[in-house]
Design a protein around this motif. Structure first.
Motif, PDB file in Angstrom:
ATOM      1  N   LEU A   1       0.740  -1.310  -0.069  1.00 54.79           N
ATOM      2  CA  LEU A   1       0.062  -0.053  -0.007  1.00 54.79           C
ATOM      3  C   LEU A   1       0.832   1.297  -0.031  1.00 54.79           C
ATOM      4  O   LEU A   1       0.598   2.306  -0.768  1.00 54.79           O
ATOM      5  N   HIS A   2       1.900   1.309   0.910  1.00 57.29           N
ATOM      6  CA  HIS A   2       2.813   2.377   0.926  1.00 57.29           C
ATOM      7  C   HIS A   2       3.479   2.469  -0.462  1.00 57.29           C
ATOM      8  O   HIS A   2       3.595   3.848  -0.948  1.00 57.29           O
ATOM      9  N   ARG A   3       3.827   1.510  -1.266  1.00 54.40           N
ATOM     10  CA  ARG A   3       4.348   1.607  -2.450  1.00 54.40           C
ATOM     11  C   ARG A   3       3.556   2.203  -3.589  1.00 54.40           C
ATOM     12  O   ARG A   3       3.783   3.043  -4.263  1.00 54.40           O
ATOM     13  N   LEU A   4       2.209   1.824  -3.465  1.00 57.77           N
ATOM     14  CA  LEU A   4       1.404   2.068  -4.254  1.00 57.77           C
ATOM     15  C   LEU A   4       0.721   3.898  -4.166  1.00 57.77           C
ATOM     16  O   LEU A   4       0.561   4.481  -5.101  1.00 57.77           O
TER      17      LEU A   4
ATOM     18  N   ARG B   1       8.302  -0.795 -16.851  1.00 54.91           N
ATOM     19  CA  ARG B   1       9.214  -1.115 -15.630  1.00 54.91           C
ATOM     20  C   ARG B   1       8.115  -0.969 -14.408  1.00 54.91           C
ATOM     21  O   ARG B   1       8.410  -1.363 -13.384  1.00 54.91           O
ATOM     22  N   TYR B   2       7.712   0.442 -14.454  1.00 56.43           N
ATOM     23  CA  TYR B   2       6.871   0.824 -13.399  1.00 56.43           C
ATOM     24  C   TYR B   2       5.426  -0.135 -13.078  1.00 56.43           C
ATOM     25  O   TYR B   2       5.337  -0.507 -12.268  1.00 56.43           O
ATOM     26  N   THR B   3       5.076  -0.397 -14.412  1.00 56.19           N
ATOM     27  CA  THR B   3       4.047  -1.433 -14.191  1.00 56.19           C
ATOM     28  C   THR B   3       4.309  -2.828 -13.493  1.00 56.19           C
ATOM     29  O   THR B   3       3.951  -3.429 -12.956  1.00 56.19           O
ATOM     30  N   ASN B   4       5.647  -3.351 -14.255  1.00 54.75           N
ATOM     31  CA  ASN B   4       5.975  -4.716 -13.737  1.00 54.75           C
ATOM     32  C   ASN B   4       6.293  -4.537 -11.943  1.00 54.75           C
ATOM     33  O   ASN B   4       6.039  -5.409 -11.296  1.00 54.75           O
ATOM     34  N   ALA B   5       6.947  -3.404 -11.668  1.00 51.53           N
ATOM     35  CA  ALA B   5       7.464  -3.141 -10.528  1.00 51.53           C
ATOM     36  C   ALA B   5       5.975  -3.104  -9.432  1.00 51.53           C
ATOM     37  O   ALA B   5       6.091  -3.638  -8.214  1.00 51.53           O
ATOM     38  N   LEU B   6       5.054  -2.486  -9.799  1.00 52.80           N
ATOM     39  CA  LEU B   6       3.784  -2.426  -9.036  1.00 52.80           C
ATOM     40  C   LEU B   6       2.959  -3.729  -9.032  1.00 52.80           C
ATOM     41  O   LEU B   6       2.109  -4.008  -8.184  1.00 52.80           O
ATOM     42  N   MET B   7       3.130  -4.498 -10.046  1.00 53.56           N
ATOM     43  CA  MET B   7       2.400  -5.954 -10.250  1.00 53.56           C
ATOM     44  C   MET B   7       3.391  -6.959  -9.569  1.00 53.56           C
ATOM     45  O   MET B   7       2.721  -8.007  -9.210  1.00 53.56           O
ATOM     46  N   THR B   8       4.466  -6.790  -9.135  1.00 50.96           N
ATOM     47  CA  THR B   8       5.387  -7.649  -8.356  1.00 50.96           C
ATOM     48  C   THR B   8       5.366  -7.875  -6.922  1.00 50.96           C
ATOM     49  O   THR B   8       4.959  -6.451  -6.469  1.00 50.96           O
ATOM     50  N   ASP B   9       5.119  -8.889  -6.210  1.00 53.34           N
ATOM     51  CA  ASP B   9       4.795  -8.897  -4.874  1.00 53.34           C
ATOM     52  C   ASP B   9       6.025  -8.393  -4.014  1.00 53.34           C
ATOM     53  O   ASP B   9       7.167  -8.496  -4.597  1.00 53.34           O
ATOM     54  N   ILE B  10       5.726  -7.929  -2.692  1.00 54.13           N
ATOM     55  CA  ILE B  10       6.749  -7.331  -2.132  1.00 54.13           C
ATOM     56  C   ILE B  10       7.526  -8.583  -1.356  1.00 54.13           C
ATOM     57  O   ILE B  10       7.041  -9.729  -1.028  1.00 54.13           O
TER      58      ILE B  10
ATOM     59  N   THR C   1      -3.977   0.527  -7.956  1.00 50.71           N
ATOM     60  CA  THR C   1      -3.044   0.113  -8.957  1.00 50.71           C
ATOM     61  C   THR C   1      -3.032   1.071 -10.208  1.00 50.71           C
ATOM     62  O   THR C   1      -2.403   1.587 -10.438  1.00 50.71           O
ATOM     63  N   GLU C   2      -4.352   0.864 -10.532  1.00 50.52           N
ATOM     64  CA  GLU C   2      -4.997   1.459 -11.685  1.00 50.52           C
ATOM     65  C   GLU C   2      -4.476   3.109 -11.793  1.00 50.52           C
ATOM     66  O   GLU C   2      -3.812   3.766 -12.635  1.00 50.52           O
TER      67      GLU C   2
ATOM     68  N   LYS D   1      -6.991  13.478  -6.877  1.00 49.34           N
ATOM     69  CA  LYS D   1      -8.363  13.611  -5.975  1.00 49.34           C
ATOM     70  C   LYS D   1      -9.021  11.941  -6.120  1.00 49.34           C
ATOM     71  O   LYS D   1      -9.539  11.854  -4.884  1.00 49.34           O
ATOM     72  N   ASP D   2      -9.011  11.277  -7.006  1.00 49.64           N
ATOM     73  CA  ASP D   2      -9.542   9.922  -6.975  1.00 49.64           C
ATOM     74  C   ASP D   2      -8.664   9.072  -5.932  1.00 49.64           C
ATOM     75  O   ASP D   2      -9.503   8.368  -5.117  1.00 49.64           O
ATOM     76  N   MET D   3      -7.641   9.151  -5.891  1.00 43.89           N
ATOM     77  CA  MET D   3      -6.504   8.477  -4.852  1.00 43.89           C
ATOM     78  C   MET D   3      -6.721   9.050  -3.554  1.00 43.89           C
ATOM     79  O   MET D   3      -6.962   7.963  -2.583  1.00 43.89           O
ATOM     80  N   LEU D   4      -7.071   9.995  -3.185  1.00 43.27           N
ATOM     81  CA  LEU D   4      -7.387  10.422  -1.957  1.00 43.27           C
ATOM     82  C   LEU D   4      -8.782   9.896  -1.482  1.00 43.27           C
ATOM     83  O   LEU D   4      -9.077   9.462  -0.352  1.00 43.27           O
ATOM     84  N   LEU D   5      -9.557   9.971  -2.541  1.00 37.69           N
ATOM     85  CA  LEU D   5     -11.300   9.611  -2.095  1.00 37.69           C
ATOM     86  C   LEU D   5     -11.197   8.095  -1.780  1.00 37.69           C
ATOM     87  O   LEU D   5     -11.868   7.664  -0.884  1.00 37.69           O
ATOM     88  N   ILE D   6     -10.296   7.414  -2.533  1.00 40.89           N
ATOM     89  CA  ILE D   6     -10.306   5.826  -2.241  1.00 40.89           C
ATOM     90  C   ILE D   6      -9.670   5.546  -0.922  1.00 40.89           C
ATOM     91  O   ILE D   6     -10.021   4.569  -0.381  1.00 40.89           O
ATOM     92  N   LEU D   7      -8.745   6.320  -0.459  1.00 40.51           N
ATOM     93  CA  LEU D   7      -8.030   6.107   0.781  1.00 40.51           C
ATOM     94  C   LEU D   7      -9.032   6.445   1.898  1.00 40.51           C
ATOM     95  O   LEU D   7      -8.926   5.828   2.938  1.00 40.51           O
TER      96      LEU D   7
END
Length: 278
Positions: A72-75, A257-266, A163-164, A139-145
């Motif tokens: 979640l922090h990474r996202l 690479r950004y997409t791959n990084a976010l889709m990879t498990d911590i 993620t989107e 704005k969407d990100m803050l609303l979902i949080l």
């Protein structure tokens, strides 16, 4: 006497440690857990995961919760840093730039500075266009949080939505920053050119050229572009630098690479696991 001093020091260090309950809850096998963070003198010293009854859970569950919290922090890290560090000044500057761009065209600059003017105007347009989109996604990100806080858990659809939004924000910001970095010298050259040539402008030319010069001076004085560029290391932390690549190559490779990084498990290394006290 020495042993008593050591015990006193240990007690003092423990009292200096602050406990912070993270605002988001995480689900493992349909049970809800909370991550508690411990800090001392501004440095993270450990984490403990507790269940809904504030009972410390077993290490296996704690690791699963810890991984979710780090993901979640990474996202959300870039979006929150951008939001708090710029305080909407980037959005306000985009409005100013948009108003001025409507009044000036590349052909109004002499051939001696035409290339720099074209690059400057293109960069400013990219800044405005991307900032408009960023404002919506942030704005969407803050609303979902806020929604996640209220519902006390993160659903699978929430993870997908976060993620989107993170991918959209990252790609828009990265393109915006790369244009700013690439065009910094041209923007300065145009500002200097207007300053040197202002006496030769007609009254009409002087009116919009001086307005444009004032805008560029405001951007420079308020460090808006510098503050935006300063957020780049957060994006590159999960991807790459790519300074030796062309702009087009950088944008394409960043997206991949950004997409791959976010889709990879911590993956938790020994240092991260050592902080987990369960």
């Amino acid at each position: 006497m020495i042993e008593k001093t050591r015990q006193t020091d240990k007690s003092m260090r423990h009292r200096l440690e602050l406990e912070k309950r993270m605002p988001y809850c995480f689900a493992v096998n349909k049970d809800i857990f909370t991550l508690i963070k411990y800090e001392k003198l501004g440095k993270t010293t450990g984490y403990v995961v507790v269940d809904a009854n504030d009972t410390v859970c077993n290490r296996e569950v704690a690791v699963a919760v810890y991984q979710q919290a780090l993901h979640l922090h990474r996202l959300t890290e870039y979006a929150l840093v951008r939001h708090h560090s710029l305080h909407s000044h980037d959005s306000q500057m985009a409005e100013r730039i948009e108003a001025e761009l409507a009044l000036i065209q590349p052909e109004e600059f002499s051939y001696s500075i035409r290339d720099e003017a074209v690059a400057t105007l293109a960069c400013l347009q990219i800044f405005v266009t991307n900032q408009r989109a960023l404002d919506v996604h942030l704005k969407d990100m803050l609303l979902i949080l806020d929604k996640i806080k209220e519902q006390q858990q993160i659903t699978s659809s929430d993870w997908s939505y976060l993620t989107e939004k993170t991918l959209a924000i990252g790609n828009l910001a990265y393109e915006q920053i790369q244009y700013l970095k690439n065009t910094k010298e041209q923007i300065e050259a145009v500002r200097d050119w207007i300053s040197r040539k202002h006496k030769s402008f007609t009254k009409t030319e002087a009116k919009y050229m001086n307005r444009f010069s004032t805008l560029l001076s405001e951007i420079n004085a308020q460090f808006i572009f510098d503050k935006v560029v300063d957020t780049l290391p957060i994006l590159e932390k999960v991807t790459f630098s790519g300074d030796n690549l062309s702009l087009k190559q950088r944008l394409r490779l960043f997206n991949e690479r950004y997409t791959n990084a976010l889709m990879t498990d911590i993956t938790l290394d020994e240092t991260a696991l050592a902080l987990l006290r369960n």
